[in-house]
Design a protein around this motif. Sequence first.
Motif, short mmCIF file in Angstrom:
data_model
loop_
_atom_site.label_atom_id
_atom_site.label_comp_id
_atom_site.label_asym_id
_atom_site.label_seq_id
_atom_site.Cartn_x
_atom_site.Cartn_y
_atom_site.Cartn_z
N ILE A 166 -0.76 26.01 7.11
CA ILE A 166 -1.40 24.86 6.47
C ILE A 166 -1.16 24.82 4.97
O ILE A 166 -0.97 23.73 4.40
CB ILE A 166 -2.92 24.88 6.77
CG1 ILE A 166 -3.14 24.77 8.29
CG2 ILE A 166 -3.64 23.74 6.05
CD1 ILE A 166 -4.58 24.92 8.71
N ARG A 167 -1.12 25.98 4.31
CA ARG A 167 -1.01 26.02 2.85
C ARG A 167 0.02 27.06 2.41
O ARG A 167 -0.30 27.97 1.64
CB ARG A 167 -2.37 26.34 2.22
CG ARG A 167 -3.47 25.36 2.62
CD ARG A 167 -4.83 25.76 2.06
NE ARG A 167 -5.86 24.90 2.60
CZ ARG A 167 -6.50 25.12 3.75
NH1 ARG A 167 -6.22 26.21 4.46
NH2 ARG A 167 -7.42 24.27 4.17
N PRO A 168 1.26 26.97 2.87
CA PRO A 168 2.25 27.96 2.44
C PRO A 168 2.55 27.80 0.95
O PRO A 168 2.61 26.68 0.44
CB PRO A 168 3.48 27.61 3.28
CG PRO A 168 3.33 26.16 3.59
CD PRO A 168 1.85 25.93 3.73
N PRO A 169 2.76 28.90 0.22
CA PRO A 169 3.02 28.81 -1.22
C PRO A 169 4.47 28.44 -1.51
O PRO A 169 5.21 29.17 -2.18
CB PRO A 169 2.68 30.22 -1.70
CG PRO A 169 3.04 31.09 -0.53
CD PRO A 169 2.68 30.29 0.69
N ALA A 170 4.89 27.29 -1.01
CA ALA A 170 6.29 26.87 -1.12
C ALA A 170 6.50 26.01 -2.35
O ALA A 170 5.62 25.27 -2.77
CB ALA A 170 6.70 26.11 0.14
N ARG A 171 7.72 26.08 -2.90
CA ARG A 171 8.06 25.29 -4.08
C ARG A 171 8.95 24.10 -3.74
O ARG A 171 9.26 23.28 -4.61
CB ARG A 171 8.78 26.18 -5.10
CG ARG A 171 7.89 27.25 -5.73
CD ARG A 171 8.69 28.30 -6.44
NE ARG A 171 9.50 29.08 -5.50
CZ ARG A 171 10.25 30.12 -5.84
NH1 ARG A 171 10.31 30.50 -7.10
NH2 ARG A 171 10.95 30.77 -4.93
N SER A 172 9.35 23.98 -2.48
CA SER A 172 10.17 22.85 -2.05
C SER A 172 9.89 22.59 -0.58
O SER A 172 9.33 23.45 0.13
CB SER A 172 11.66 23.14 -2.24
OG SER A 172 12.08 24.17 -1.35
N LEU A 173 10.28 21.41 -0.10
CA LEU A 173 10.07 21.09 1.30
C LEU A 173 10.87 22.02 2.21
O LEU A 173 10.40 22.42 3.28
CB LEU A 173 10.46 19.63 1.57
CG LEU A 173 9.53 18.57 0.96
CD1 LEU A 173 10.08 17.17 1.22
CD2 LEU A 173 8.13 18.69 1.55
N GLU A 174 12.09 22.38 1.77
CA GLU A 174 12.91 23.28 2.57
C GLU A 174 12.28 24.66 2.66
O GLU A 174 12.22 25.29 3.72
CB GLU A 174 14.31 23.39 1.97
CG GLU A 174 15.26 24.26 2.78
CD GLU A 174 15.45 23.75 4.20
OE1 GLU A 174 15.60 24.60 5.11
OE2 GLU A 174 15.43 22.51 4.42
#
Length: 393
Positions: A166-174
């Motif tokens: 639900i809340r991954p610490p991602a910096r881009s959609l990929e």
Amino acid sequence: MTDTKTNAQYSLEPPEIARNPHGAYREIRDNAPVTELGGRSHTGTVTLSRHEDVMRAFQAPEVFSSDPGAVDIGNTRPLVPLQIDPPHHRKHRKALDPLFAPKQMAKHEPRVRELIREIIDRVADRGHCNFHHEIAEPMPSTIFLELLGLPTSRVEEFLSLKDGIIRPPARSLEERREMVNATGQKIYAVLEEVVETRMADRQDDFLSTLVDAEVDGQPLSRDDVVDIGYLFFIAGLDTVSASLECMVAFLAQNPVHRQRLADEPEMIPHAVEEMLRYESPVASAARITAVDTEVNGCPISAGTRIHLLVGSANTDERAWDHPDEVDFDRESNRHIAFGAGVHRCLGSHLARMELRVALEEWHARVPHYRLADGVELRFSQGIRQIDNLELVW
């Protein structure tokens, strides 16, 4: 091509809007009811914000499908029953609905109340707590894991997996897609292990009940049980926590409403419904168009992701009297916080029971509370979690 007007100036992502979205909801409903909102998470997704349009989408799965392509939550097969449409959906709901009926949920209330009291006892005499970390996360998580049949000793691991979806610490959609898919495989591994165990040795839990459930006279497959468990894992570890946080945050900032629940605990079931409407903790739902369609004169192509803005629909003045007023005495409250139509939340009766019991026990022990000085609440997007809900009493 989808011929909706792009309105990048409308966004729900700024923190100040996430804290209090009602003004933004109203502006979107009035000026861009069918639109592509600004912000990374809404790119290429058409948002419907008026109550009438959201209800139409919920009630027309043949047009607004719950196909897995509507939302990316790390699963490799459709989640039963959420991501299957009629007619197959009806067969599964017919088998599953009795397992989650109000009478069945009532059987679990004594244990739920016992667990909630134990958790509140840890902080009640201290005079302060982080409600998110110390109450709202451990309470429904412990209850849910016990009911589902997963070991409560691994609660921190499971909460981490849930947040990884639900809340991954991602910096881009990929990067987000990669994180979500990797986490999904870990969740499958956990569930497959437990389901294998239950198939060999039944216990008094939901997974054992699902192993013995039948659809059209045939037992559910192993994959079906795992897929149902995956859906429960994501929903059961997050939505009740977020809902309780939204409610307590509202009450902590509105002492008249808080005091009424302390003085009149019999009003709590009504308060739960009204705060579900007003706060709409699960602020949106995802669909994908199965065919070309049109909403409010705007053509929408088949295969378009649709963002149903439940929070806006629940406060639409076209459907509600005084929608921005929180009224625990509201006579008619047909909110759609649990969705609507054939895919309405399977676990809504369990969620209502948990929320009611939690508010009853909390206000019996901690009737006078408020936000700690200087706290500016941080609401997450989509599912409105508040991780810095610092209370004092």
